[in-house]
Enzyme design. Structure first.
Site, short mmCIF file in Angstrom:
data_model
loop_
_atom_site.label_atom_id
_atom_site.label_comp_id
_atom_site.label_asym_id
_atom_site.label_seq_id
_atom_site.Cartn_x
_atom_site.Cartn_y
_atom_site.Cartn_z
N SER A 16 0.72 -1.24 0.04
CA SER A 16 -0.08 -0.06 -0.05
C SER A 16 0.80 1.38 -0.13
O SER A 16 0.48 2.08 -0.51
CB SER A 16 -0.89 0.15 1.19
OG SER A 16 -0.45 0.05 2.33
N MET A 93 10.93 -6.83 4.70
CA MET A 93 11.05 -7.40 5.87
C MET A 93 12.32 -8.17 6.08
O MET A 93 12.45 -9.07 6.64
CB MET A 93 9.96 -8.32 6.12
CG MET A 93 8.62 -7.73 6.12
SD MET A 93 8.72 -6.16 7.30
CE MET A 93 6.94 -5.87 7.37
N ILE A 95 16.90 -7.77 6.72
CA ILE A 95 17.89 -6.63 6.91
C ILE A 95 18.86 -6.58 5.80
O ILE A 95 19.32 -7.76 5.15
CB ILE A 95 18.66 -7.22 8.14
CG1 ILE A 95 17.84 -7.35 9.34
CG2 ILE A 95 19.86 -6.17 8.53
CD1 ILE A 95 17.54 -6.45 10.57
N HIS A 112 8.78 2.84 8.73
CA HIS A 112 8.77 1.95 9.89
C HIS A 112 7.54 2.55 10.73
O HIS A 112 7.40 3.89 11.01
CB HIS A 112 10.19 2.21 10.78
CG HIS A 112 9.91 1.42 12.13
ND1 HIS A 112 10.22 -0.03 11.93
CD2 HIS A 112 9.74 1.49 13.26
CE1 HIS A 112 10.06 -0.66 13.05
NE2 HIS A 112 9.82 0.43 13.98
N GLU A 145 23.76 0.90 8.79
CA GLU A 145 24.07 -0.54 9.07
C GLU A 145 23.14 -1.14 10.34
O GLU A 145 23.20 -2.33 10.51
CB GLU A 145 25.51 -0.67 9.18
CG GLU A 145 26.23 0.06 10.55
CD GLU A 145 26.29 1.56 10.10
OE1 GLU A 145 26.06 2.21 9.03
OE2 GLU A 145 26.67 2.33 11.36
C1 GAR Z 1 3.91 -0.72 6.72
O1 GAR Z 1 3.13 -0.61 7.88
C2 GAR Z 1 5.41 -0.47 6.83
O2 GAR Z 1 5.70 0.63 7.84
C3 GAR Z 1 5.84 -1.82 7.35
O3 GAR Z 1 5.14 -2.86 6.59
C4 GAR Z 1 4.14 -2.24 6.31
C5 GAR Z 1 4.07 -2.48 4.74
O4 GAR Z 1 2.65 -2.20 4.43
N1 GAR Z 1 7.21 -1.95 7.54
C6 GAR Z 1 7.91 -2.38 8.38
O5 GAR Z 1 7.61 -3.11 9.46
C7 GAR Z 1 9.58 -2.55 8.23
N2 GAR Z 1 10.34 -3.21 9.33
P1 GAR Z 1 2.39 -1.91 2.76
O6 GAR Z 1 3.14 -3.17 2.09
O7 GAR Z 1 0.92 -1.95 2.86
O8 GAR Z 1 3.24 -0.78 2.48
#
Ligand code: GAR
Length: 206
Positions: A16, A93, A95, A112, A145
């Site tokens: 999204s 998701m 590193i 984040h 990093e």
């Molecule tokens: C979002 O909330 C983003 O901030 C999070 O994953 C979701 C992805 O949603 N990211 C993390 O947690 C990174 N560690 P989306 O695929 O609908 O954009």
């Protein structure tokens, strides 16, 4: 018209945030083009989302590589082949390897769903609720990093309501993510911020 910045977007799920970037580009609010979308998840909805818009979309399978380094070398190769200037992590998701981070130093951004430095890592909306904070939110930062430790470009605050569940809080945070991520990308690709120590400062700030 100044050249459009070429973005490579890395996503593991529904995408999204990618959609909000696409919408901002289409509305003319973001002078960029998405050169490629890369996912590490074969069935991620984001791949379909990108292809529907005729954006090049690739799945890179970790299982095809002996180690993490090889996997990220392949991603780096795809980014270079598509002349990507800025890497946008939008719900990716994993590193990132140090060599890829260094290749895109100060040109790799992440979003984040918490107010860093509180709640880095995963499942952070749940952790915020369990901790009992009254405010959470989202953060766009440069990638360094560490895990979610890079210099902060923009943040948005979201109140935690007494009747919030992980789902309702996540949704309210996501709405703010869709607003601030394109805004932060715009600042960076137009060279409107500088990094001073850990601080990201707008160049037009008097
Ligand atoms: C979002 O909330 C983003 O901030 C999070 O994953 C979701 C992805 O949603 N990211 C993390 O947690 C990174 N560690 P989306 O695929 O609908 O954009």
């Amino acid at each position: 018209m100044i050249n459009k910045a070429k973005l490579g977007v890395l996503v593991s799920g529904r995408g999204s945030n990618l959609q909000s970037i696409i919408d901002n580009i289409e509305k003319g609010k973001l002078n960029a083009e998405i050169a490629v979308v890369i996912s590490d998840v074969k069935d991620a909805y984001v791949l379909e989302r990108a292809r529907k818009r005729n954006i090049k979309a690739c799945f890179v399978n970790t299982k095809d590589f002996k180690n993490r380094g090889g996997f990220f070398d392949e991603i780096g190769k795809i980014l270079r082949q598509n002349s990507v200037e800025y890497v946008i992590l939008a719900g990716f998701m994993r590193i990132i390897s140090l060599s890829l981070i260094n290749a895109y130093k100060n040109r790799m951004l992440n979003i984040h769903p918490a107010l860093l430095p509180s709640f880095p890592g995963l499942w952070v909306q749940k952790k915020a609720l369990e901790y009992g904070v009254k405010y959470s939110g989202c953060t766009v930062h440069f990638v360094d990093e560490g895990c979610d430790t890079g210099p902060i470009i923009l943040q948005a605050v979201v109140p935690v309501l007494d009747n919030d569940t992980e789902e309702t809080l996540s949704q309210r945070i996501l709405k703010e993510e869709h607003r601030i991520y394109p805004e932060a990308i715009d600042l960076v690709i137009n060279g409107r911020v500088k990094i001073v120590g850990r601080r990201v400062i707008k160049k037009d700030t008097k």
